[in-house]
Design a protein around this motif. Structure first.
Motif, PDB file in Angstrom:
ATOM      1  N   HIS A   1      50.213 -23.906 -45.542  1.00 52.64           N
ATOM      2  CA  HIS A   1      49.864 -23.424 -44.197  1.00 52.64           C
ATOM      3  C   HIS A   1      48.618 -24.130 -43.673  1.00 52.64           C
ATOM      4  N   ALA A   2      47.625 -24.328 -44.537  1.00 56.70           N
ATOM      5  CA  ALA A   2      46.393 -24.980 -44.110  1.00 56.70           C
ATOM      6  C   ALA A   2      46.646 -26.433 -43.699  1.00 56.70           C
ATOM      7  N   ALA A   3      47.505 -27.139 -44.434  1.00 60.34           N
ATOM      8  CA  ALA A   3      47.813 -28.529 -44.090  1.00 60.34           C
ATOM      9  C   ALA A   3      48.492 -28.621 -42.728  1.00 60.34           C
ATOM     10  N   VAL A   4      49.422 -27.705 -42.457  1.00 58.35           N
ATOM     11  CA  VAL A   4      50.125 -27.711 -41.167  1.00 58.35           C
ATOM     12  C   VAL A   4      49.152 -27.409 -40.031  1.00 58.35           C
ATOM     13  N   GLU A   5      48.294 -26.407 -40.224  1.00 59.07           N
ATOM     14  CA  GLU A   5      47.337 -26.064 -39.177  1.00 59.07           C
ATOM     15  C   GLU A   5      46.321 -27.179 -38.956  1.00 59.07           C
ATOM     16  N   HIS A   6      45.912 -27.839 -40.033  1.00 59.03           N
ATOM     17  CA  HIS A   6      44.988 -28.957 -39.910  1.00 59.03           C
ATOM     18  C   HIS A   6      45.625 -30.109 -39.135  1.00 59.03           C
ATOM     19  N   GLU A   7      46.887 -30.377 -39.423  1.00 60.42           N
ATOM     20  CA  GLU A   7      47.596 -31.439 -38.714  1.00 60.42           C
ATOM     21  C   GLU A   7      47.719 -31.110 -37.230  1.00 60.42           C
ATOM     22  N   ALA A   8      48.091 -29.878 -36.918  1.00 61.08           N
ATOM     23  CA  ALA A   8      48.222 -29.478 -35.520  1.00 61.08           C
ATOM     24  C   ALA A   8      46.879 -29.526 -34.805  1.00 61.08           C
ATOM     25  N   SER A   9      45.827 -29.118 -35.493  1.00 57.02           N
ATOM     26  CA  SER A   9      44.488 -29.151 -34.887  1.00 57.02           C
ATOM     27  C   SER A   9      44.050 -30.584 -34.589  1.00 57.02           C
ATOM     28  N   ALA A  10      44.352 -31.503 -35.511  1.00 50.78           N
ATOM     29  CA  ALA A  10      43.992 -32.901 -35.287  1.00 50.78           C
ATOM     30  C   ALA A  10      44.796 -33.487 -34.128  1.00 50.78           C
ATOM     31  N   VAL A  11      46.062 -33.103 -34.012  1.00 53.88           N
ATOM     32  CA  VAL A  11      46.884 -33.571 -32.891  1.00 53.88           C
ATOM     33  C   VAL A  11      46.307 -33.077 -31.560  1.00 53.88           C
ATOM     34  N   ILE A  12      45.894 -31.809 -31.532  1.00 50.82           N
ATOM     35  CA  ILE A  12      45.277 -31.258 -30.314  1.00 50.82           C
ATOM     36  C   ILE A  12      44.019 -32.027 -29.951  1.00 50.82           C
ATOM     37  N   ASP A  13      43.221 -32.375 -30.958  1.00 44.09           N
ATOM     38  CA  ASP A  13      41.998 -33.133 -30.701  1.00 44.09           C
ATOM     39  C   ASP A  13      42.312 -34.522 -30.145  1.00 44.09           C
TER      40      ASP A  13
END
Length: 261
Positions: free
Chosen positions: A79-91
């Motif tokens: 879950h943390a990896a997916v959220e980190h990936e999505a957060s980086a995409v948003i950035d």
């Protein structure tokens, strides 16, 4: 060893786990019955077995708890990896707004294509240990574009935005690598399942020996043993592979980015 269980519906997976533990108790009953026939117990055997039961169930419960903790930690990492990936995409998309028109459209287009490729094509095949080469190419193109933008920047603000863009693109790479690594892992039960099953078998043997001549007590003990440890095994198997089965992690945070306004 347990791959097929992950693909079952939730209710059928629960039934399969309970029946599996039930088969272990039946096997234990058969072995202890045969052992008693060829090697009858002594006058104090019943007391010894009663003492052994608690001594065996405690380490069995501890091992099952440790395995469950490892599995849920692995699920949390997924879950943390997916959220980190999505957060980086948003950035990346946020920083792209400060780029000139052509560069902004290029970065936004590459990012949207990457999200779509991951959600539609890479996610369904991760559980089999595969990944999408197209997603990897798009991510590499995004990193190259960020480097080119940084090299061509002639103003301090654009250069700062390009540096941030490159950093966030690398964050996407690292998060994706973590996600794929977790998806390709064989699962905790594949490595420790044999020990868990052996301890369950030993505990079932002691349980059967204790109630062997009391049919009602034996039937109730075997039923409760199968239900309790079967339910525990169901919870463990439900989260053993974070990106496989009916309880797999979904790309919801990435999918929402495709429908952003």
């Amino acid at each position: 060893m347990f791959e097929f269980i992950h693909l079952l519906p939730a209710w059928l997976k629960f039934v399969a786990c309970v029946l599996f533990v039930g088969l272990i108790t039946v096997a234990a009953l058969g072995m202890m019955s045969a052992l008693r026939r060829f090697w009858p117990p002594g006058p104090h055997g019943h007391n010894m077995v009663a003492t052994m039961l608690s001594g065996i169930l405690v380490p069995t419960g501890m091992v099952v708890a440790l395995v469950a903790a490892d599995i849920w930690q692995q699920d949390a990492k997924g879950h943390a990896a997916v959220e980190h990936e999505a957060s980086a995409v948003i950035d990346v998309l946020r920083v792209a707004k400060f780029l000139p028109g052509d560069q902004r459209e290029n970065v936004t287009g590459l990012t949207d294509d990457y999200i779509r490729e991951v959600v539609e094509n890479e996610w369904p095949i991760m559980s089999s240990g595969r990944w999408s080469p197209a997603a990897e190419d798009l991510l590499e193109a995004l990193v190259v574009a960020s480097v080119q933008i940084e090299a061509a920047a002639d103003r301090l603000g654009q250069r700062r935005a390009a540096e941030e863009l490159r950093r966030y693109a690398h964050d996407i790479e690292r998060a994706r690598d973590d996600r794929l690594l977790i998806a390709r892992s064989p699962g905790i039960m594949s490595a420790k399942g044999t020990v868990v099953l052996m301890l369950l078998f030993v505990a079932a043997c002691v349980l059967c020996e204790l109630h062997l001549h009391q049919r009602r007590s034996l039937a109730i003990a075997m039923l409760l043993f199968s239900l309790s440890f079967g339910a525990t095994l169901y919870l463990i198997m439900s989260f053993d592979r974070p990106f496989m089965g009916t309880n797999q992690i979904q790309p919801e945070s990435l999918s929402l980015l495709l429908i952003r306004g």
